[in-house]
Design a protein around this motif. Sequence first.
Motif, PDB file in Angstrom:
ATOM      1  N   VAL A 228       0.877  -1.400  -0.079  1.00 33.98           N
ATOM      2  CA  VAL A 228       0.069   0.049   0.099  1.00 33.98           C
ATOM      3  C   VAL A 228       1.038   1.391  -0.113  1.00 33.98           C
ATOM      4  O   VAL A 228       1.776   1.502   0.810  1.00 33.98           O
ATOM      5  N   VAL A 229       0.777   2.227  -0.906  1.00 29.86           N
ATOM      6  CA  VAL A 229       1.650   3.192  -1.521  1.00 29.86           C
ATOM      7  C   VAL A 229       0.688   4.357  -1.522  1.00 29.86           C
ATOM      8  O   VAL A 229      -0.385   4.538  -1.962  1.00 29.86           O
ATOM      9  N   VAL A 230       1.440   5.679  -0.684  1.00 33.47           N
ATOM     10  CA  VAL A 230       0.973   6.952  -1.009  1.00 33.47           C
ATOM     11  C   VAL A 230       2.289   7.882  -1.388  1.00 33.47           C
ATOM     12  O   VAL A 230       3.283   7.954  -0.821  1.00 33.47           O
ATOM     13  N   GLY A 231       1.895   8.475  -2.645  1.00 33.78           N
ATOM     14  CA  GLY A 231       2.932   9.398  -3.156  1.00 33.78           C
ATOM     15  C   GLY A 231       4.306   8.471  -3.517  1.00 33.78           C
ATOM     16  O   GLY A 231       5.340   9.028  -3.106  1.00 33.78           O
ATOM     17  N   GLY A 232       4.268   7.175  -3.872  1.00 34.70           N
ATOM     18  CA  GLY A 232       5.295   6.397  -4.093  1.00 34.70           C
ATOM     19  C   GLY A 232       5.952   5.927  -2.970  1.00 34.70           C
ATOM     20  O   GLY A 232       6.843   5.159  -3.093  1.00 34.70           O
ATOM     21  N   ARG A 233       5.470   6.091  -1.727  1.00 36.16           N
ATOM     22  CA  ARG A 233       6.144   5.641  -0.611  1.00 36.16           C
ATOM     23  C   ARG A 233       5.315   4.476   0.318  1.00 36.16           C
ATOM     24  O   ARG A 233       4.075   4.695   0.255  1.00 36.16           O
ATOM     25  N   LEU A 234       6.020   3.633   0.735  1.00 30.31           N
ATOM     26  CA  LEU A 234       5.106   2.493   1.255  1.00 30.31           C
ATOM     27  C   LEU A 234       4.389   2.816   2.732  1.00 30.31           C
ATOM     28  O   LEU A 234       5.371   3.453   3.611  1.00 30.31           O
ATOM     29  N   VAL A 235       3.411   2.766   2.769  1.00 32.43           N
ATOM     30  CA  VAL A 235       2.682   2.906   4.055  1.00 32.43           C
ATOM     31  C   VAL A 235       2.120   1.701   4.587  1.00 32.43           C
ATOM     32  O   VAL A 235       1.592   1.629   6.133  1.00 32.43           O
ATOM     33  N   GLY A 236       2.016   0.719   3.909  1.00 31.47           N
ATOM     34  CA  GLY A 236       1.438  -0.624   4.431  1.00 31.47           C
ATOM     35  C   GLY A 236       1.362  -1.811   3.568  1.00 31.47           C
ATOM     36  O   GLY A 236       2.015  -1.670   2.359  1.00 31.47           O
ATOM     37  N   ILE A 237       1.034  -2.761   3.973  1.00 35.43           N
ATOM     38  CA  ILE A 237       0.921  -4.106   3.047  1.00 35.43           C
ATOM     39  C   ILE A 237      -0.232  -4.837   3.667  1.00 35.43           C
ATOM     40  O   ILE A 237      -0.885  -5.129   4.672  1.00 35.43           O
TER      41      ILE A 237
ATOM     42  N   THR B 102      -1.693  -8.789   2.940  1.00 34.16           N
ATOM     43  CA  THR B 102      -1.516  -9.992   2.667  1.00 34.16           C
ATOM     44  C   THR B 102      -2.669 -10.836   2.491  1.00 34.16           C
ATOM     45  O   THR B 102      -3.730 -10.548   3.131  1.00 34.16           O
ATOM     46  N   GLU B 103      -2.411 -11.885   1.831  1.00 39.65           N
ATOM     47  CA  GLU B 103      -3.810 -12.970   1.726  1.00 39.65           C
ATOM     48  C   GLU B 103      -4.406 -13.293   3.003  1.00 39.65           C
ATOM     49  O   GLU B 103      -5.430 -13.619   3.267  1.00 39.65           O
ATOM     50  N   ARG B 104      -3.315 -13.366   4.192  1.00 44.65           N
ATOM     51  CA  ARG B 104      -3.656 -13.745   5.607  1.00 44.65           C
ATOM     52  C   ARG B 104      -4.436 -12.874   6.107  1.00 44.65           C
ATOM     53  O   ARG B 104      -5.428 -12.983   6.638  1.00 44.65           O
ATOM     54  N   ASP B 105      -3.928 -11.447   5.899  1.00 38.56           N
ATOM     55  CA  ASP B 105      -4.899 -10.196   6.419  1.00 38.56           C
ATOM     56  C   ASP B 105      -6.284 -10.395   5.780  1.00 38.56           C
ATOM     57  O   ASP B 105      -7.071 -10.049   6.642  1.00 38.56           O
ATOM     58  N   ILE B 106      -6.482 -10.697   4.557  1.00 38.38           N
ATOM     59  CA  ILE B 106      -7.721 -10.790   3.969  1.00 38.38           C
ATOM     60  C   ILE B 106      -8.622 -11.715   4.687  1.00 38.38           C
ATOM     61  O   ILE B 106      -9.716 -11.458   4.864  1.00 38.38           O
ATOM     62  N   VAL B 107      -8.112 -12.836   4.792  1.00 40.66           N
ATOM     63  CA  VAL B 107      -8.810 -14.248   5.291  1.00 40.66           C
ATOM     64  C   VAL B 107      -9.022 -13.898   6.724  1.00 40.66           C
ATOM     65  O   VAL B 107     -10.318 -14.080   7.095  1.00 40.66           O
ATOM     66  N   PHE B 108      -8.160 -13.324   7.746  1.00 46.45           N
ATOM     67  CA  PHE B 108      -8.413 -13.120   9.126  1.00 46.45           C
ATOM     68  C   PHE B 108      -9.065 -11.815   9.327  1.00 46.45           C
ATOM     69  O   PHE B 108      -9.902 -11.850   9.933  1.00 46.45           O
ATOM     70  N   ARG B 109      -8.633 -10.764   8.545  1.00 46.82           N
ATOM     71  CA  ARG B 109      -9.079  -9.499   9.179  1.00 46.82           C
ATOM     72  C   ARG B 109     -10.362  -9.087   8.228  1.00 46.82           C
ATOM     73  O   ARG B 109     -11.223  -8.019   8.675  1.00 46.82           O
TER      74      ARG B 109
ATOM     75  N   THR C  21     -14.701  -2.683   1.935  1.00 44.45           N
ATOM     76  CA  THR C  21     -13.534  -2.587   3.021  1.00 44.45           C
ATOM     77  C   THR C  21     -12.288  -2.140   2.245  1.00 44.45           C
ATOM     78  O   THR C  21     -12.238  -2.769   1.155  1.00 44.45           O
ATOM     79  N   CYS C  22     -11.814  -0.867   2.669  1.00 40.11           N
ATOM     80  CA  CYS C  22     -10.513  -0.406   1.697  1.00 40.11           C
ATOM     81  C   CYS C  22      -9.329  -1.069   2.457  1.00 40.11           C
ATOM     82  O   CYS C  22      -9.244  -1.347   3.608  1.00 40.11           O
ATOM     83  N   LEU C  23      -8.407  -1.077   1.716  1.00 39.71           N
ATOM     84  CA  LEU C  23      -7.100  -1.510   2.435  1.00 39.71           C
ATOM     85  C   LEU C  23      -6.406  -0.919   3.666  1.00 39.71           C
ATOM     86  O   LEU C  23      -5.992  -1.488   4.510  1.00 39.71           O
ATOM     87  N   ALA C  24      -6.582   0.537   3.720  1.00 41.51           N
ATOM     88  CA  ALA C  24      -6.322   1.429   4.859  1.00 41.51           C
ATOM     89  C   ALA C  24      -6.858   0.780   6.111  1.00 41.51           C
ATOM     90  O   ALA C  24      -6.427   0.663   7.157  1.00 41.51           O
ATOM     91  N   ASP C  25      -8.214   0.075   5.870  1.00 45.97           N
ATOM     92  CA  ASP C  25      -8.810  -0.388   7.308  1.00 45.97           C
ATOM     93  C   ASP C  25      -8.245  -1.976   7.696  1.00 45.97           C
ATOM     94  O   ASP C  25      -8.490  -2.411   8.948  1.00 45.97           O
ATOM     95  N   VAL C  26      -7.662  -2.434   6.975  1.00 46.51           N
ATOM     96  CA  VAL C  26      -7.165  -3.930   7.121  1.00 46.51           C
ATOM     97  C   VAL C  26      -5.637  -4.219   7.277  1.00 46.51           C
ATOM     98  O   VAL C  26      -5.266  -5.286   7.452  1.00 46.51           O
ATOM     99  N   MET C  27      -4.845  -3.293   6.676  1.00 43.31           N
ATOM    100  CA  MET C  27      -3.636  -3.672   6.224  1.00 43.31           C
ATOM    101  C   MET C  27      -2.562  -3.500   7.400  1.00 43.31           C
ATOM    102  O   MET C  27      -3.164  -2.994   8.507  1.00 43.31           O
TER     103      MET C  27
ATOM    104  N   ARG D  55       0.144  -1.681   9.012  1.00 40.76           N
ATOM    105  CA  ARG D  55       0.839  -0.179   8.716  1.00 40.76           C
ATOM    106  C   ARG D  55       2.410  -0.363   9.017  1.00 40.76           C
ATOM    107  O   ARG D  55       2.731  -1.199   9.865  1.00 40.76           O
ATOM    108  N   THR D  56       3.056   0.407   8.408  1.00 40.18           N
ATOM    109  CA  THR D  56       4.596   0.712   8.403  1.00 40.18           C
ATOM    110  C   THR D  56       5.019  -0.691   8.386  1.00 40.18           C
ATOM    111  O   THR D  56       5.775  -1.187   9.596  1.00 40.18           O
ATOM    112  N   PRO D  57       4.990  -1.523   7.551  1.00 41.79           N
ATOM    113  CA  PRO D  57       5.499  -3.022   7.549  1.00 41.79           C
ATOM    114  C   PRO D  57       7.032  -2.842   7.592  1.00 41.79           C
ATOM    115  O   PRO D  57       7.800  -1.771   7.259  1.00 41.79           O
ATOM    116  N   ARG D  58       7.760  -4.041   8.131  1.00 42.02           N
ATOM    117  CA  ARG D  58       9.061  -4.100   8.096  1.00 42.02           C
ATOM    118  C   ARG D  58       9.534  -4.385   6.422  1.00 42.02           C
ATOM    119  O   ARG D  58       8.774  -4.901   5.787  1.00 42.02           O
TER     120      ARG D  58
END
Length: 150
Positions: A48-57, A59-66, A77-83, A85-88
């Motif tokens: 998940v990117v804003v202005g070319g910068r990474l703000v989140g991720i 994953t398939e597991r996020d979609i299944v669980f969250r 539901t948008c990605l912002a609600d379930v991603m 944030r600031t992943p490694r």
Amino acid sequence: APRCGRSMYDRPVSEVMQRSKALKAAPATLVSKAARMMAAKNAGAVMVVVGGRLVGICTERDIVFRVVGAGLDAAATCLADVMTRTPRTIEPDKLFGHALLVMQEHGFRHLPVVRNGKPVGIVSSRSAMDPQLEEFVFEEHRRKHFELKQ
């Protein structure tokens, strides 16, 4: 330097990372759309990117669980609600073996590759599978697809 005999764990992340599977989407992207993007590229995550910068991720597991597990509607539901944030992340010049250790240590399967804050690829624990086997499977899919078109 000669590459023969070098294990993939000693190769830099830039040589192992998947550029074609490095999907990017905005935080407002619907989960249903992100899932379709992932299915089309056989990818396990969307960065998940804003202005070319990474703000989140996400994953398939996020979609299944969250999303599914939480009873949310993927089409509302948008990605912002379930991603996550600031992943490694990892730099492209780090060794792939180091990337695997980071993933194992923190219990995740996807690690965005970032240069100067901008995502340039992604590595997954699946990349640690025998690359020849992965290439063979890809080639089989490509052949079948080609045969169907003729």
